[in-house]
Design an enzyme around this catalytic site. Structure first.
Site, PDB file in Angstrom:
ATOM      1  N   GLU A 185       0.171  -1.227   0.313  1.00  0.00           N
ATOM      2  CA  GLU A 185      -0.003   0.208  -0.206  1.00  0.00           C
ATOM      3  C   GLU A 185       0.762   1.027  -0.239  1.00  0.00           C
ATOM      4  O   GLU A 185       1.673   1.259   0.634  1.00  0.00           O
ATOM      5  CB  GLU A 185      -1.247   0.217   1.034  1.00  0.00           C
ATOM      6  CG  GLU A 185      -1.752   1.250   1.441  1.00  0.00           C
ATOM      7  CD  GLU A 185      -2.232   1.703   2.371  1.00  0.00           C
ATOM      8  OE1 GLU A 185      -3.766   2.034   2.158  1.00  0.00           O
ATOM      9  OE2 GLU A 185      -2.328   0.634   3.733  1.00  0.00           O
ATOM     10  N   CYS A 191      -5.804  -2.807   2.027  1.00  0.00           N
ATOM     11  CA  CYS A 191      -5.127  -2.590   3.758  1.00  0.00           C
ATOM     12  C   CYS A 191      -7.075  -3.371   4.172  1.00  0.00           C
ATOM     13  O   CYS A 191      -6.993  -4.163   4.612  1.00  0.00           O
ATOM     14  CB  CYS A 191      -4.526  -1.619   4.150  1.00  0.00           C
ATOM     15  SG  CYS A 191      -3.819  -1.948   5.147  1.00  0.00           S
ATOM     16  N   LYS A 237     -10.508   3.012  -1.958  1.00  0.00           N
ATOM     17  CA  LYS A 237     -11.054   2.411  -0.676  1.00  0.00           C
ATOM     18  C   LYS A 237     -11.699   2.541  -0.377  1.00  0.00           C
ATOM     19  O   LYS A 237     -12.392   3.439  -0.020  1.00  0.00           O
ATOM     20  CB  LYS A 237      -9.033   2.738   0.049  1.00  0.00           C
ATOM     21  CG  LYS A 237      -9.281   1.726   1.576  1.00  0.00           C
ATOM     22  CD  LYS A 237      -7.793   2.301   2.156  1.00  0.00           C
ATOM     23  CE  LYS A 237      -7.200   1.732   3.458  1.00  0.00           C
ATOM     24  NZ  LYS A 237      -6.581   2.233   4.124  1.00  0.00           N
TER      25      LYS A 237
END
Length: 265
Positions: free
Chosen positions: A6, A116, A79
């Site tokens: 990431e 993540c 995200k």
């Protein structure tokens, strides 16, 4: 396919709240990071999921684009789940993603990629599985907890994703950062990323694992056709009952009740 970590092209600036880090963001069409690694994907004939800091007008996102083996960028995923804790001040820098979950048809398979914090949510994995993902990928930045020095989440972190593999009958690949990073505003604020990148098979078994402290490459070959046949033989997708999952459609688990019942409560 090669999975990087990431925000691999920058420090993990979310360790602190400091507006100067907004300057690290790049527009999708003008991103030097994406252009450089898309060219590398073409040169090496590999697929590269690329995590980068995106600016879109006055909005900022923790984003990912997949560079296919011919160098084409296949669009953007932003995200979905944005954490906020000491050392992980992501709400300072990122708006919640608005793209919905994405899967990507590439030269080497149909890839589902979360970023993540997305990896802790079974909904992320199941959505990508239902969209036809053949492999689940999670670029990651996780390590020590400055707010709780006694907490080591490494085993929990791996187990959560291995559970996604087993529940969805899909292999999982996770790539994490390593090393210590320090806030620019407070030398006492530090993060030690614990690496431990891994690949599991479609039943959650570890196939390859890195250690906590060293960079390296973990290599596994997957037979996607054989995995697809095994996945369908289990009946997990056949026996789903979407009509019974209404509680998932709300924060408090009450979406399956009538509006009148909710008001009465």
């Amino acid at each position: 396919m090669i999975l990087l970590q990431e925000l691999f092209a920058t420090p993990y600036f979310c360790i602190e709240q400091e507006h100067k880090h907004l300057a690290l963001a790049e527009e999708y069409r003008d991103s030097r990071v994406l252009a450089r690694f898309a060219a590398l994907a073409r040169e090496l004939s590999v697929v590269l999921p690329l995590s980068w800091y995106e600016r879109a007008g006055n909005a900022f996102f923790n984003s990912l684009s997949v560079a296919d083996a011919d160098g084409r960028l296949l669009g953007v995923y932003r995200k979905t789940h944005i954490p906020n804790a000491i050392g992980y001040q992501e709400k300072e820098y990122f708006s919640p993603g608005d793209t919905g979950f994405r899967v990507w048809d590439t030269a080497y398979g149909r890839l589902g990629v979360g970023i993540c914090w997305d990896q802790w949510f079974p909904e992320t994995a199941r959505c990508m599985a239902l969209m036809g993902a053949e492999v689940l990928l999670y670029p990651t930045a996780i390590g020590s907890e400055p707010g709780d020095a006694t907490l080591d989440s490494r085993d929990h972190w791996q187990m959560a994703m291995r559970g996604h593999a087993a529940a969805n009958l899909l292999p999982v690949v996770a790539s994490n950062r390593i090393g210590r990073e320090t806030a620019t505003t407070d030398p006492q604020l530090q993060m030690d990323f614990y690496g431990s990148s891994f690949i599991s098979d479609h039943k959650g078994k570890l196939l390859a694992e890195a250690d906590r402290h060293h960079s390296g490459v973990q290599l596994v070959t997957l037979d996607l056709e054989a995995l697809a046949a095994d996945r369908l033989s289990w009946g997990v997708y056949r026996d789903r009952r979407p009509d019974m999952y209404g509680a998932l459609m709300s924060l408090d688990g009450r979406a399956q009740h009538s509006q009148r019942t909710i008001r009465e409560v």
